[in-house]
Motif scaffolding. Structure first.
Motif, short mmCIF file in Angstrom:
data_model
loop_
_atom_site.label_atom_id
_atom_site.label_comp_id
_atom_site.label_asym_id
_atom_site.label_seq_id
_atom_site.Cartn_x
_atom_site.Cartn_y
_atom_site.Cartn_z
N GLY A 1 1.87 39.62 42.84
CA GLY A 1 2.71 39.97 43.98
C GLY A 1 3.09 41.44 44.05
O GLY A 1 4.09 41.79 44.66
N TRP A 2 2.30 42.30 43.41
CA TRP A 2 2.58 43.73 43.46
C TRP A 2 2.09 44.32 44.77
O TRP A 2 0.96 44.06 45.19
N PRO A 3 2.90 45.13 45.41
CA PRO A 3 2.46 45.78 46.66
C PRO A 3 1.51 46.94 46.37
O PRO A 3 1.61 47.59 45.33
N TYR A 4 0.62 47.19 47.30
CA TYR A 4 -0.31 48.31 47.22
C TYR A 4 -0.70 48.68 48.64
O TYR A 4 -0.56 47.88 49.56
N ASP A 5 -1.20 49.89 48.80
CA ASP A 5 -1.61 50.31 50.15
C ASP A 5 -2.98 50.96 50.20
O ASP A 5 -3.40 51.44 51.23
N PHE A 6 -3.68 50.98 49.08
CA PHE A 6 -5.00 51.60 49.03
C PHE A 6 -5.91 50.70 48.22
O PHE A 6 -5.65 50.42 47.05
N VAL A 7 -6.98 50.22 48.85
CA VAL A 7 -7.96 49.39 48.16
C VAL A 7 -9.19 50.24 47.91
O VAL A 7 -9.75 50.83 48.84
N ALA A 8 -9.59 50.32 46.66
CA ALA A 8 -10.65 51.24 46.26
C ALA A 8 -11.85 50.52 45.66
O ALA A 8 -11.72 49.45 45.06
N GLY A 9 -12.99 51.18 45.84
CA GLY A 9 -14.17 50.84 45.07
C GLY A 9 -14.24 51.83 43.93
O GLY A 9 -13.72 52.94 44.01
N TRP A 10 -14.89 51.44 42.85
CA TRP A 10 -14.92 52.24 41.63
C TRP A 10 -16.36 52.69 41.37
O TRP A 10 -17.25 51.86 41.23
N ILE A 11 -16.56 53.99 41.31
CA ILE A 11 -17.87 54.55 41.00
C ILE A 11 -17.76 55.31 39.69
O ILE A 11 -16.88 56.16 39.52
N THR A 12 -18.64 55.00 38.75
CA THR A 12 -18.69 55.72 37.48
C THR A 12 -19.87 56.68 37.51
O THR A 12 -20.99 56.30 37.87
N LEU A 13 -19.61 57.92 37.14
CA LEU A 13 -20.68 58.90 36.95
C LEU A 13 -21.14 58.75 35.51
O LEU A 13 -20.40 59.06 34.57
N ARG A 14 -22.35 58.26 35.31
CA ARG A 14 -22.81 57.94 33.97
C ARG A 14 -23.20 59.16 33.15
O ARG A 14 -23.46 59.05 31.96
N VAL A 15 -23.24 60.35 33.77
CA VAL A 15 -23.49 61.56 33.01
C VAL A 15 -22.33 61.76 32.03
O VAL A 15 -21.18 61.47 32.35
N HIS A 16 -22.65 62.19 30.81
CA HIS A 16 -21.60 62.46 29.81
C HIS A 16 -21.22 63.93 29.90
O HIS A 16 -21.89 64.79 29.34
N SER A 17 -20.15 64.19 30.62
CA SER A 17 -19.66 65.56 30.78
C SER A 17 -18.58 65.84 29.75
O SER A 17 -17.78 64.96 29.42
N ALA A 18 -18.56 67.07 29.27
CA ALA A 18 -17.50 67.47 28.35
C ALA A 18 -16.18 67.53 29.11
O ALA A 18 -16.15 67.84 30.31
#
Length: 129
Positions: free
Chosen positions: A59-76
């Motif tokens: 029952g937590w309120p929220y106002d932004f529904v997101a998709g999650w994209i992972t950049l698989r490059v291993h950056s420092a």
């Protein structure tokens, strides 16, 4: 293992992938009894990124529904320009983005209805590097 620093190499190796599900940001007064995907402690409370179904169940309120994209490059963590380049590519398409840096990868939370557009922008950015 140290991540890469060279911006051109990082962009060429972005390899973005969409994580399954819908995610939301919630602000809580205390640490919850459910698993958060990301937590950030702020003066105003604890920000948690959780799966949308978790927020709905509790029952937590929220106002932004997101998709999650992972950049698989291993950056420092000290790499310069990757976040700016990704942000610019998404901005050019009118896509908002919230970035979370992990030790190995950067994670982008974009509006759920713009995930495909964001992936196209990231793939084009990578192919042009």
């Amino acid at each position: 293992m140290t991540g890469g620093h060279d911006l051109a190499e990082l962009l060429a190796a972005l390899r973005p992938v969409v994580r399954t599900g819908e995610f939301v940001f919630v602000s809580l007064a205390e640490t919850p009894d459910v698993e958060c995907e990301v937590t950030v402690r702020e003066d105003e409370g604890l920000t948690c990124v959780v799966r949308r179904g978790v927020a709905d169940d509790v029952g937590w309120p929220y106002d932004f529904v997101a998709g999650w994209i992972t950049l698989r490059v291993h950056s420092a963590l000290a790499a310069i320009g990757l976040t700016a380049a990704v942000s610019e590519a998404l901005t050019e398409r009118g896509i908002s983005c919230n970035v979370v840096a992990g030790y190995f990868h950067d994670h982008l939370l974009v509006p759920i209805d713009r995930v495909d557009d964001a992936m196209t922008a990231l793939e084009e950015l990578s192919s042009q590097a």
